[in-house]
Design a protein around this motif. Structure first.
Motif, PDB file in Angstrom:
ATOM      1  N   ASN A  58       9.666  -0.191   3.631  1.00 21.95           N
ATOM      2  CA  ASN A  58       8.268  -1.617   3.368  1.00 21.95           C
ATOM      3  C   ASN A  58       9.036  -3.074   4.581  1.00 21.95           C
ATOM      4  O   ASN A  58      10.364  -2.945   4.518  1.00 21.95           O
ATOM      5  CB  ASN A  58       8.029  -1.798   2.321  1.00 21.95           C
TER       6      ASN A  58
ATOM      7  N   SER B 138       9.225  -5.687   2.538  1.00 23.64           N
ATOM      8  CA  SER B 138       9.154  -6.847   1.260  1.00 23.64           C
ATOM      9  C   SER B 138      10.676  -5.792   0.102  1.00 23.64           C
ATOM     10  O   SER B 138      10.604  -5.118   0.440  1.00 23.64           O
ATOM     11  CB  SER B 138       7.989  -6.600   0.439  1.00 23.64           C
TER      12      SER B 138
ATOM     13  N   ARG C  23       5.764  -1.689  -3.066  1.00 25.20           N
ATOM     14  CA  ARG C  23       5.012  -1.611  -2.538  1.00 25.20           C
ATOM     15  C   ARG C  23       4.436  -0.240  -2.621  1.00 25.20           C
ATOM     16  O   ARG C  23       3.851   0.137  -1.619  1.00 25.20           O
ATOM     17  CB  ARG C  23       4.872  -2.556  -0.865  1.00 25.20           C
TER      18      ARG C  23
ATOM     19  N   TYR D 267       2.689  -2.185   3.261  1.00 25.55           N
ATOM     20  CA  TYR D 267       2.609  -3.599   3.282  1.00 25.55           C
ATOM     21  C   TYR D 267       1.367  -4.078   2.090  1.00 25.55           C
ATOM     22  O   TYR D 267       0.237  -3.869   2.250  1.00 25.55           O
ATOM     23  CB  TYR D 267       2.917  -4.548   4.559  1.00 25.55           C
ATOM     24  N   SER D 268       1.968  -5.427   2.448  1.00 22.57           N
ATOM     25  CA  SER D 268       0.028  -6.747   1.292  1.00 22.57           C
ATOM     26  C   SER D 268       0.391  -7.577   2.184  1.00 22.57           C
ATOM     27  O   SER D 268       0.735  -7.364   2.516  1.00 22.57           O
ATOM     28  CB  SER D 268       0.834  -6.667   0.162  1.00 22.57           C
TER      29      SER D 268
ATOM     30  N   ASP E 109       2.432  -9.887   1.906  1.00 21.93           N
ATOM     31  CA  ASP E 109       4.016 -10.071   2.509  1.00 21.93           C
ATOM     32  C   ASP E 109       3.229 -10.662   4.185  1.00 21.93           C
ATOM     33  O   ASP E 109       4.449 -11.350   4.676  1.00 21.93           O
ATOM     34  CB  ASP E 109       3.822  -8.607   3.262  1.00 21.93           C
TER      35      ASP E 109
END
Length: 343
Positions: free
Chosen positions: A37, A39, A43, A169-170, A173
Motif C-alpha cells: 500500500n 499508507s 489497508r 488504497y483508500s 489516501d
C-alpha cells in the motif's frame, strides 16, 4: 506544527525516492507477487495475502509468504511450516508440537501467524526477505516449477525484484498527507508503479463473517483499529446497541490483550483473527481456516467470539487473468509487459 510536518514529509518523500532509485533490486528465480500500500497501515494487506494464497492453491501453485514479521519479539530469520519452526541461521529445527502458540507468535508476529493459521502456507520471516527466499531455494535444492513467493508489505521494499505489484488504497489516501503529518508513505502518484491498484470499497470489499451462535448479552468488541461508522453499524446490526468497542494499539502485546479481556465487565468478547492468534492455540485456529467460531474455555469467565474476514474482489476474473499471465510469462514466455491499470 502543520507547516513543519509538511516540510518534513517532503524531505521524507524525496529521501524515499532517492533510496528507491539508487537500489538495485535483487533477483529471485521464482515468481514474486508483492502486496502493499502507500499508507502506514490498515489497508487489508493481510486479508489480500490470504486470498492470493487460496487462489494460487486452487490453481495448483505452491505459495510461500515472505514477510518481515512486524512487531515480533525475536529478530532471528525463521521458516515456519506445518511440521516445525526452522531457524535459518543456525539450522536448528523445533517441532511445532513442542512450541506454545505464544512462542510461535514471538518468532513470527501476529499478522504472519494469522496468515499461517488461516491457510497453512509456509512462511519465511525476517527483515532480509531476498536472503530468506534464496535460503529456501537452496534448502529445497533449486528452482521449483510451481513455487510462487508472496512478498508481504512489499511495495516499498526496493531490495527485492518482483514480477507483480498489487497495491491496496483508500479514498482517504488520495487526499492524505505524507508522514509525519498524515499516514502516507508515498504520494498517491506512486500508484502508477503498480501492476494492479485496488480501491477499497470499490474494487475490493471486506466481508465480515459472524459465528452462528446467539449471544445472551451484548459483547465487548476489542479491535486494533477505531471502528468507523459502517463497521460499528455492522456489528450493532448483529449484536445489538448495548455493545462496547475497545481499541488496542496496533500489534498490541498478548499481555495487553489478556488484560483488556480479563477486566472487561462483559463476559462476551469479540475478536478478529489478528487478536485471536495471541491467545488461542494455533492448532485450534488452524482447524477453522479463518472461519468464525466461539469458545468459552480460553479465559475463565469469558466467552471468546472470533470473527472471520474475507475480501471480495469486484472483478476477480480480471485480477487472476493478470496474475496468471505474469506466471506464464515468468515460466514459459518472454518479458513483454502486461498493461498496468486499475481494476
Amino acid at each position: 506544527m502543520g507547516i513543519v510536518a509538511k516540510i518534513i514529509g517532503q524531505f521524507y518523500a524525496v529521501g524515499r525516492e532517492i533510496d528507491r532509485l539508487r537500489r538495485v533490486p535483487r533477483f529471485v528465480r521464482q515468481p514474486v507477487i508483492s502486496v502493499g500500500n502507500i499508507s502506514s497501515g490498515g489497508r487489508a494487506k493481510t486479508p489480500m495475502v490470504v486470498e492470493l494464497i487460496w487462489g494460487l492453491l486452487q490453481r495448483r501453485y505452491d505459495p510461500i509468504v515472505l514477510t518481515r514479521g512486524y512487531a515480533r519479539k525475536s529478530t532471528s530469520p525463521v521458516f515456519l511450516d506445518r511440521e516445525a519452526l526452522h531457524f535459518i541461521e543456525t539450522g536448528e529445527k523445533v517441532a511445532l508440537s513442542e512450541l506454545s502458540s505464544e512462542l510461535i507468535l514471538d518468532h513470527v508476529g501476529d499478522e504472519a501467524l494469522e496468515i499461517f493459521v488461516k491457510t497453512g502456507a509456509r512462511l519465511l520471516v525476517g527483515a532480509d526477505r531476498h536472503r530468506n527466499a534464496m535460503w529456501y531455494l537452496s534448502y529445497v535444492g533449486g528452482s521449483v516449477s510451481d513455487l510462487v513467493f508472496i512478498l508481504d508489505d512489499g511495495f516499498q521494499h526496493w531490495k527485492m525484484e518482483r514480477d507483480f505489484d498489487l497495491v491496496l488504497y483508500s479514498n482517504e489516501d488520495m487526499k492524505d498527507d505524507l508522514l509525519p503529518l498524515g499516514r502516507l508513505r508515498e504520494k498517491a502518484s506512486a500508484l502508477e508503479r503498480a501492476d494492479i491498484a485496488l480501491l477499497l470499497g470499490r474494487d475490493v470489499e471486506k466481508v465480515t463473517l459472524f459465528p452462528e451462535e446467539v449471544m445472551d448479552q451484548p459483547p465487548v468488541v476489542i479491535s486494533t483499529r477505531a471502528p468507523d461508522k459502517s463497521y460499528r453499524a455492522l456489528i450493532e446490526s448483529k449484536y445489538g446497541q448495548g455493545l462496547r468497542f475497545v481499541e488496542l494499539k496496533d500489534h498490541a502485546s498478548r499481555e495487553a490483550l489478556i488484560f483488556k479481556i480479563k477486566y472487561s465487565p462483559q463476559s462476551n468478547i469479540v475478536l478478529g483473527y489478528k487478536e485471536a492468534v495471541k491467545i488461542i492455540p494455533w492448532a485450534l485456529l488452524a482447524s477453522h481456516e479463518g472461519r468464525p467460531f466461539m469458545r468459552s474455555d480460553i479465559i475463565e469467565g469469558k466467552t471468546i467470539w472470533v470473527l472471520g474476514l474475507r475480501l471480495k474482489v469486484t472483478d476477480e476474473p480480471l485480477l487472476w487473468t493478470h496474475i496468471e499471465h505474469m506466471l506464464e510469462m515468468k515460466y514459459f514466455g518472454d518479458d513483454s509487459d502486461f498493461s498496468t491499470e486499475e481494476l
